[in-house]
Design a protein around this motif. Structure first.
Motif, PDB file in Angstrom:
ATOM      1  N   ALA A 116      54.153  39.310  37.416  1.00 44.83           N
ATOM      2  CA  ALA A 116      55.219  39.006  38.369  1.00 44.83           C
ATOM      3  C   ALA A 116      54.633  38.540  39.702  1.00 44.83           C
ATOM      4  O   ALA A 116      55.170  37.656  40.353  1.00 44.83           O
ATOM      5  CB  ALA A 116      56.092  40.240  38.585  1.00 44.83           C
ATOM      6  N   VAL A 117      53.521  39.142  40.093  1.00 44.84           N
ATOM      7  CA  VAL A 117      52.820  38.777  41.319  1.00 44.84           C
ATOM      8  C   VAL A 117      51.463  38.211  40.908  1.00 44.84           C
ATOM      9  O   VAL A 117      50.753  38.840  40.115  1.00 44.84           O
ATOM     10  CB  VAL A 117      52.622  40.014  42.226  1.00 44.84           C
ATOM     11  CG1 VAL A 117      51.802  39.665  43.453  1.00 44.84           C
ATOM     12  CG2 VAL A 117      53.961  40.623  42.601  1.00 44.84           C
ATOM     13  N   PRO A 118      51.107  37.035  41.411  1.00 47.92           N
ATOM     14  CA  PRO A 118      49.817  36.465  41.016  1.00 47.92           C
ATOM     15  C   PRO A 118      48.663  37.402  41.351  1.00 47.92           C
ATOM     16  O   PRO A 118      48.500  37.809  42.504  1.00 47.92           O
ATOM     17  CB  PRO A 118      49.711  35.186  41.847  1.00 47.92           C
ATOM     18  CG  PRO A 118      51.107  34.857  42.235  1.00 47.92           C
ATOM     19  CD  PRO A 118      51.832  36.168  42.336  1.00 47.92           C
ATOM     20  N   PRO A 119      47.872  37.766  40.346  1.00 46.74           N
ATOM     21  CA  PRO A 119      46.748  38.662  40.626  1.00 46.74           C
ATOM     22  C   PRO A 119      45.592  37.915  41.289  1.00 46.74           C
ATOM     23  O   PRO A 119      45.480  36.699  41.192  1.00 46.74           O
ATOM     24  CB  PRO A 119      46.318  39.142  39.237  1.00 46.74           C
ATOM     25  CG  PRO A 119      46.726  38.043  38.317  1.00 46.74           C
ATOM     26  CD  PRO A 119      47.971  37.448  38.915  1.00 46.74           C
ATOM     27  N   VAL A 120      44.751  38.662  41.950  1.00 42.61           N
ATOM     28  CA  VAL A 120      43.504  38.138  42.484  1.00 42.61           C
ATOM     29  C   VAL A 120      42.517  38.136  41.327  1.00 42.61           C
ATOM     30  O   VAL A 120      42.430  39.104  40.581  1.00 42.61           O
ATOM     31  CB  VAL A 120      42.983  39.038  43.629  1.00 42.61           C
ATOM     32  CG1 VAL A 120      41.595  38.626  44.068  1.00 42.61           C
ATOM     33  CG2 VAL A 120      43.961  39.026  44.792  1.00 42.61           C
ATOM     34  N   LEU A 121      41.796  37.040  41.149  1.00 46.55           N
ATOM     35  CA  LEU A 121      40.789  36.977  40.100  1.00 46.55           C
ATOM     36  C   LEU A 121      39.431  37.294  40.700  1.00 46.55           C
ATOM     37  O   LEU A 121      38.976  36.612  41.620  1.00 46.55           O
ATOM     38  CB  LEU A 121      40.754  35.594  39.458  1.00 46.55           C
ATOM     39  CG  LEU A 121      41.787  35.352  38.367  1.00 46.55           C
ATOM     40  CD1 LEU A 121      43.180  35.289  38.925  1.00 46.55           C
ATOM     41  CD2 LEU A 121      41.452  34.116  37.599  1.00 46.55           C
ATOM     42  N   ASP A 122      38.797  38.340  40.203  1.00 44.87           N
ATOM     43  CA  ASP A 122      37.472  38.746  40.653  1.00 44.87           C
ATOM     44  C   ASP A 122      36.453  38.147  39.685  1.00 44.87           C
ATOM     45  O   ASP A 122      36.426  38.498  38.510  1.00 44.87           O
ATOM     46  CB  ASP A 122      37.359  40.264  40.668  1.00 44.87           C
ATOM     47  CG  ASP A 122      36.040  40.757  41.228  1.00 44.87           C
ATOM     48  OD1 ASP A 122      35.061  39.983  41.268  1.00 44.87           O
ATOM     49  OD2 ASP A 122      35.977  41.932  41.620  1.00 44.87           O
ATOM     50  N   LEU A 123      35.635  37.244  40.189  1.00 47.32           N
ATOM     51  CA  LEU A 123      34.678  36.519  39.348  1.00 47.32           C
ATOM     52  C   LEU A 123      33.235  36.960  39.571  1.00 47.32           C
ATOM     53  O   LEU A 123      32.297  36.270  39.181  1.00 47.32           O
ATOM     54  CB  LEU A 123      34.810  35.014  39.616  1.00 47.32           C
ATOM     55  CG  LEU A 123      36.209  34.435  39.429  1.00 47.32           C
ATOM     56  CD1 LEU A 123      36.239  32.976  39.855  1.00 47.32           C
ATOM     57  CD2 LEU A 123      36.673  34.588  38.000  1.00 47.32           C
ATOM     58  N   GLN A 124      33.061  38.134  40.161  1.00 46.12           N
ATOM     59  CA  GLN A 124      31.726  38.603  40.524  1.00 46.12           C
ATOM     60  C   GLN A 124      30.770  38.630  39.339  1.00 46.12           C
ATOM     61  O   GLN A 124      29.595  38.309  39.478  1.00 46.12           O
ATOM     62  CB  GLN A 124      31.809  39.994  41.139  1.00 46.12           C
ATOM     63  CG  GLN A 124      30.460  40.539  41.564  1.00 46.12           C
ATOM     64  CD  GLN A 124      30.580  41.847  42.304  1.00 46.12           C
ATOM     65  OE1 GLN A 124      31.675  42.380  42.480  1.00 46.12           O
ATOM     66  NE2 GLN A 124      29.473  42.377  42.750  1.00 46.12           N
ATOM     67  N   ASN A 125      31.241  38.980  38.179  1.00 46.60           N
ATOM     68  CA  ASN A 125      30.364  39.135  37.024  1.00 46.60           C
ATOM     69  C   ASN A 125      30.434  37.983  36.036  1.00 46.60           C
ATOM     70  O   ASN A 125      30.068  38.136  34.876  1.00 46.60           O
ATOM     71  CB  ASN A 125      30.672  40.456  36.325  1.00 46.60           C
ATOM     72  CG  ASN A 125      30.334  41.635  37.208  1.00 46.60           C
ATOM     73  OD1 ASN A 125      29.256  41.698  37.776  1.00 46.60           O
ATOM     74  ND2 ASN A 125      31.276  42.540  37.368  1.00 46.60           N
ATOM     75  N   VAL A 126      30.889  36.822  36.502  1.00 40.95           N
ATOM     76  CA  VAL A 126      30.895  35.639  35.647  1.00 40.95           C
ATOM     77  C   VAL A 126      29.477  35.080  35.620  1.00 40.95           C
ATOM     78  O   VAL A 126      28.882  34.822  36.662  1.00 40.95           O
ATOM     79  CB  VAL A 126      31.899  34.583  36.159  1.00 40.95           C
ATOM     80  CG1 VAL A 126      31.725  33.265  35.425  1.00 40.95           C
ATOM     81  CG2 VAL A 126      33.315  35.107  35.994  1.00 40.95           C
ATOM     82  N   MET A 127      28.956  34.906  34.415  1.00 44.30           N
ATOM     83  CA  MET A 127      27.583  34.422  34.266  1.00 44.30           C
ATOM     84  C   MET A 127      27.509  32.956  33.858  1.00 44.30           C
ATOM     85  O   MET A 127      26.549  32.274  34.178  1.00 44.30           O
ATOM     86  CB  MET A 127      26.844  35.253  33.203  1.00 44.30           C
ATOM     87  CG  MET A 127      26.756  36.706  33.536  1.00 44.30           C
ATOM     88  SD  MET A 127      25.810  36.902  35.058  1.00 44.30           S
ATOM     89  CE  MET A 127      26.323  38.507  35.563  1.00 44.30           C
TER      90      MET A 127
END
Length: 102
Positions: free
Chosen positions: A24-35
């Motif tokens: 319903a509310v756009p989440p924040v995407l945490d990409l810290q561990n994207v390799m």
């Protein structure tokens, strides 16, 4: 917040799109561990960021690539900026070398 880890590839884009559409509310995407990320995934991240989604803790190469995709989508030639071509060449092996584009 939606934390994403590991790899984001083209085959993951539809799954991510589906997850984001359910919220319903756009989440924040945490990409810290994207390799590892491919071009289609970067295009998707650039698109959703342009639509107001927040991308947090992006690895520097992901941030640069998303920014470049957004500027290219807006019609700005990023390669004309200082150092832009070198970075573009390193991040996008799918594009032909400058001599092959002529």
């Amino acid at each position: 917040m939606l934390a994403i880890t590991g790899r984001i590839r083209e085959e993951h884009v539809e799954t991510l799109r589906g997850l984001l559409e359910q919220e319903a509310v756009p989440p924040v995407l945490d990409l810290q561990n994207v390799m590892l990320i491919d071009r289609e995934a970067v295009k998707f991240l650039a698109l959703i960021e342009a639509r107001g989604y927040a991308l947090r803790n992006c690895p520097p190469y992901v941030r640069e690539w998303v920014t470049r995709e957004r500027t290219e989508a807006a019609g700005v030639d990023h390669r004309k900026s200082p150092g832009g071509y070198r970075t573009s060449k390193m991040l996008d092996a799918n594009r032909p070398a400058p001599s092959a584009q002529r």
